[in-house]
Design a protein around this motif. Structure first.
Motif, PDB file in Angstrom:
ATOM      1  N   GLU A 207      38.927  57.924   1.070  1.00  0.00           N
ATOM      2  CA  GLU A 207      38.255  56.626   0.855  1.00  0.00           C
ATOM      3  C   GLU A 207      37.088  56.494   1.812  1.00  0.00           C
ATOM      4  O   GLU A 207      37.054  57.130   2.870  1.00  0.00           O
ATOM      5  N   GLN A 208      36.146  55.651   1.494  1.00  0.00           N
ATOM      6  CA  GLN A 208      35.055  55.357   2.423  1.00  0.00           C
ATOM      7  C   GLN A 208      34.628  53.904   2.320  1.00  0.00           C
ATOM      8  O   GLN A 208      34.924  53.224   1.334  1.00  0.00           O
ATOM      9  N   THR A 209      33.964  53.433   3.384  1.00  0.00           N
ATOM     10  CA  THR A 209      33.489  52.054   3.375  1.00  0.00           C
ATOM     11  C   THR A 209      32.243  51.961   4.249  1.00  0.00           C
ATOM     12  O   THR A 209      31.986  52.852   5.055  1.00  0.00           O
ATOM     13  N   GLU A 210      31.489  50.900   4.091  1.00  0.00           N
ATOM     14  CA  GLU A 210      30.329  50.700   4.962  1.00  0.00           C
ATOM     15  C   GLU A 210      30.775  49.959   6.222  1.00  0.00           C
ATOM     16  O   GLU A 210      31.681  49.121   6.164  1.00  0.00           O
ATOM     17  N   GLY A 211      30.165  50.255   7.339  1.00  0.00           N
ATOM     18  CA  GLY A 211      30.538  49.593   8.580  1.00  0.00           C
ATOM     19  C   GLY A 211      29.397  49.605   9.573  1.00  0.00           C
ATOM     20  O   GLY A 211      28.286  50.048   9.254  1.00  0.00           O
ATOM     21  N   LEU A 212      29.673  49.123  10.764  1.00  0.00           N
ATOM     22  CA  LEU A 212      28.665  49.087  11.824  1.00  0.00           C
ATOM     23  C   LEU A 212      29.128  49.952  12.996  1.00  0.00           C
ATOM     24  O   LEU A 212      30.329  50.071  13.250  1.00  0.00           O
ATOM     25  N   LEU A 213      28.167  50.539  13.683  1.00  0.00           N
ATOM     26  CA  LEU A 213      28.471  51.250  14.927  1.00  0.00           C
ATOM     27  C   LEU A 213      27.333  51.002  15.904  1.00  0.00           C
ATOM     28  O   LEU A 213      26.250  50.561  15.512  1.00  0.00           O
ATOM     29  N   TYR A 214      27.597  51.243  17.176  1.00  0.00           N
ATOM     30  CA  TYR A 214      26.598  51.017  18.222  1.00  0.00           C
ATOM     31  C   TYR A 214      25.994  52.347  18.665  1.00  0.00           C
ATOM     32  O   TYR A 214      26.739  53.269  19.034  1.00  0.00           O
ATOM     33  N   VAL A 215      24.659  52.416  18.626  1.00  0.00           N
ATOM     34  CA  VAL A 215      23.943  53.623  19.049  1.00  0.00           C
ATOM     35  C   VAL A 215      22.862  53.234  20.055  1.00  0.00           C
ATOM     36  O   VAL A 215      22.125  52.267  19.843  1.00  0.00           O
ATOM     37  N   ALA A 216      22.774  54.007  21.139  1.00  0.00           N
ATOM     38  CA  ALA A 216      21.672  53.845  22.095  1.00  0.00           C
ATOM     39  C   ALA A 216      20.759  55.054  21.918  1.00  0.00           C
ATOM     40  O   ALA A 216      21.212  56.188  22.059  1.00  0.00           O
ATOM     41  N   ASP A 217      19.498  54.827  21.567  1.00  0.00           N
ATOM     42  CA  ASP A 217      18.622  55.977  21.326  1.00  0.00           C
ATOM     43  C   ASP A 217      17.587  56.120  22.438  1.00  0.00           C
ATOM     44  O   ASP A 217      17.576  55.361  23.407  1.00  0.00           O
ATOM     45  N   GLU A 218      16.695  57.093  22.268  1.00  0.00           N
ATOM     46  CA  GLU A 218      15.765  57.445  23.350  1.00  0.00           C
ATOM     47  C   GLU A 218      14.740  56.350  23.630  1.00  0.00           C
ATOM     48  O   GLU A 218      14.017  56.412  24.614  1.00  0.00           O
ATOM     49  N   ASN A 219      14.674  55.330  22.773  1.00  0.00           N
ATOM     50  CA  ASN A 219      13.702  54.258  22.995  1.00  0.00           C
ATOM     51  C   ASN A 219      14.223  53.137  23.896  1.00  0.00           C
ATOM     52  O   ASN A 219      13.520  52.162  24.111  1.00  0.00           O
ATOM     53  N   ASN A 220      15.460  53.247  24.361  1.00  0.00           N
ATOM     54  CA  ASN A 220      15.954  52.159  25.218  1.00  0.00           C
ATOM     55  C   ASN A 220      15.742  52.493  26.689  1.00  0.00           C
ATOM     56  O   ASN A 220      15.727  53.662  27.094  1.00  0.00           O
ATOM     57  N   ALA A 221      15.593  51.433  27.486  1.00  0.00           N
ATOM     58  CA  ALA A 221      15.215  51.598  28.889  1.00  0.00           C
ATOM     59  C   ALA A 221      16.270  52.314  29.728  1.00  0.00           C
ATOM     60  O   ALA A 221      15.960  52.861  30.784  1.00  0.00           O
ATOM     61  N   ALA A 222      17.509  52.314  29.257  1.00  0.00           N
ATOM     62  CA  ALA A 222      18.581  52.939  30.043  1.00  0.00           C
ATOM     63  C   ALA A 222      18.856  54.393  29.626  1.00  0.00           C
ATOM     64  O   ALA A 222      19.775  55.020  30.148  1.00  0.00           O
ATOM     65  N   TRP A 223      18.060  54.911  28.710  1.00  0.00           N
ATOM     66  CA  TRP A 223      18.264  56.276  28.183  1.00  0.00           C
ATOM     67  C   TRP A 223      18.251  57.307  29.321  1.00  0.00           C
ATOM     68  O   TRP A 223      17.345  57.292  30.161  1.00  0.00           O
ATOM     69  N   ALA A 224      19.231  58.196  29.328  1.00  0.00           N
ATOM     70  CA  ALA A 224      19.269  59.248  30.357  1.00  0.00           C
ATOM     71  C   ALA A 224      18.816  60.588  29.780  1.00  0.00           C
ATOM     72  O   ALA A 224      18.216  61.397  30.480  1.00  0.00           O
ATOM     73  N   GLY A 225      19.133  60.836  28.501  1.00  0.00           N
ATOM     74  CA  GLY A 225      18.625  62.033  27.837  1.00  0.00           C
ATOM     75  C   GLY A 225      19.467  63.277  28.066  1.00  0.00           C
ATOM     76  O   GLY A 225      20.432  63.266  28.823  1.00  0.00           O
ATOM     77  N   PRO A 226      19.058  64.377  27.385  1.00  0.00           N
ATOM     78  CA  PRO A 226      19.820  65.620  27.477  1.00  0.00           C
ATOM     79  C   PRO A 226      19.778  66.221  28.883  1.00  0.00           C
ATOM     80  O   PRO A 226      18.786  66.043  29.609  1.00  0.00           O
ATOM     81  N   ALA A 227      20.813  66.921  29.234  1.00  0.00           N
ATOM     82  CA  ALA A 227      20.872  67.676  30.498  1.00  0.00           C
ATOM     83  C   ALA A 227      21.999  68.686  30.332  1.00  0.00           C
ATOM     84  O   ALA A 227      22.801  68.572  29.395  1.00  0.00           O
ATOM     85  N   SER A 228      22.066  69.655  31.252  1.00  0.00           N
ATOM     86  CA  SER A 228      23.135  70.658  31.154  1.00  0.00           C
ATOM     87  C   SER A 228      24.481  69.993  31.443  1.00  0.00           C
ATOM     88  O   SER A 228      24.539  68.925  32.076  1.00  0.00           O
ATOM     89  N   ILE A 229      25.554  70.642  30.996  1.00  0.00           N
ATOM     90  CA  ILE A 229      26.914  70.132  31.241  1.00  0.00           C
ATOM     91  C   ILE A 229      27.137  69.969  32.755  1.00  0.00           C
ATOM     92  O   ILE A 229      27.694  68.974  33.219  1.00  0.00           O
ATOM     93  N   THR A 230      26.669  70.935  33.537  1.00  0.00           N
ATOM     94  CA  THR A 230      26.852  70.875  34.995  1.00  0.00           C
ATOM     95  C   THR A 230      26.161  69.652  35.591  1.00  0.00           C
ATOM     96  O   THR A 230      26.735  68.924  36.402  1.00  0.00           O
ATOM     97  N   ARG A 231      24.927  69.401  35.166  1.00  0.00           N
ATOM     98  CA  ARG A 231      24.188  68.240  35.718  1.00  0.00           C
ATOM     99  C   ARG A 231      24.808  66.931  35.278  1.00  0.00           C
ATOM    100  O   ARG A 231      24.911  65.973  36.038  1.00  0.00           O
ATOM    101  N   ILE A 232      25.221  66.877  34.005  1.00  0.00           N
ATOM    102  CA  ILE A 232      25.862  65.645  33.508  1.00  0.00           C
ATOM    103  C   ILE A 232      27.137  65.384  34.312  1.00  0.00           C
ATOM    104  O   ILE A 232      27.384  64.272  34.790  1.00  0.00           O
ATOM    105  N   ALA A 233      27.949  66.430  34.502  1.00  0.00           N
ATOM    106  CA  ALA A 233      29.220  66.260  35.228  1.00  0.00           C
ATOM    107  C   ALA A 233      28.961  65.840  36.668  1.00  0.00           C
ATOM    108  O   ALA A 233      29.666  64.987  37.209  1.00  0.00           O
ATOM    109  N   ARG A 234      27.935  66.399  37.292  1.00  0.00           N
ATOM    110  CA  ARG A 234      27.619  66.043  38.679  1.00  0.00           C
ATOM    111  C   ARG A 234      27.230  64.574  38.801  1.00  0.00           C
ATOM    112  O   ARG A 234      27.660  63.871  39.703  1.00  0.00           O
TER     113      ARG A 234
END
Ligand code: SIN
Length: 186
Positions: A116-143
């Motif tokens: 089954e499927q239905t329409e719904g809402l979800l929350y997404v923060a994209d690169e245009n928001n002021a708090a965006w951190a962006g991609p980084a390596s797993i090591t840097r993210i974990a640090r």
């Protein structure tokens, strides 16, 4: 820096005429369900993946030392597994406040395990928001996560609780599990 999206979200969808709405959760909404739920089901959304690419200045970090939390990033062909919650529209007042640091509501098709499927809402923060951190390596993210703490607690706990929740639902997510491994091996 706060991206405060409360007003934007109110204008994006008029929920007044609705009596109930499906919400898709993929991050902290999987382990911290602090809102009334009419029904909860395992579900997924197509063409999105979880990534720790959103900065957290208000929950898991501070403006001077932001943490990292999840957002969804578009990736054709991918499937993000999470939970669908059937809720009353009033719940979005609370959710808009909780997700205010850069997240915007998006419409999506929620797929249930039985086809089954239905329409719904979800929350997404994209690169245009002021708090965006962006991609980084797993090591840097974990640090960065290891070093961050905010009003909602240690950033590390967000990852560990989420990884536990994913396992409890039998979900796989290599991005999340590799960050968990990096955190636990330090
Ligand atoms: C979600 O969980 O669906 C949104 C992102 C978060 O609050 O971690």
């Amino acid at each position: 820096m706060s991206a405060n999206t409360i007003a934007d979200n109110r204008h994006r969808h008029n929920l007044e005429a609705m009596t109930e709405i499906w919400l898709f959760g993929y991050g902290s909404l999987l382990y911290k369900i602090d809102f009334p739920v009419l029904e909860q089901r395992k579900a997924s959304v197509r063409h999105w993946v979880r990534r720790f690419w959103q900065g957290s200045h208000d929950h898991r970090g501070t403006p001077d030392a932001p943490g990292r939390v999840l957002t969804l990033v578009e990736e054709q062909g991918s499937l993000c597994q999470g939970l669908a919650f059937r809720v009353e529209p009033g719940v979005f007042e609370h959710l808009d406040h909780r997700e205010k640091n850069g997240y915007l509501r998006h419409c999506a098709t929620l797929l249930f395990a039985d086809g089954e499927q239905t329409e719904g809402l979800l929350y997404v923060a994209d690169e245009n928001n002021a708090a965006w951190a962006g991609p980084a390596s797993i090591t840097r993210i974990a640090r960065q996560i290891k070093a961050s703490v905010g009003p909602s607690g240690r950033n590390e706990d967000y990852v560990l609780k989420l990884a536990d929740a994913l396992r409890a639902f039998d979900y796989e997510d290599e991005h999340v599990f590799s960050i968990e491994r990096a955190l636990l091996s330090e």
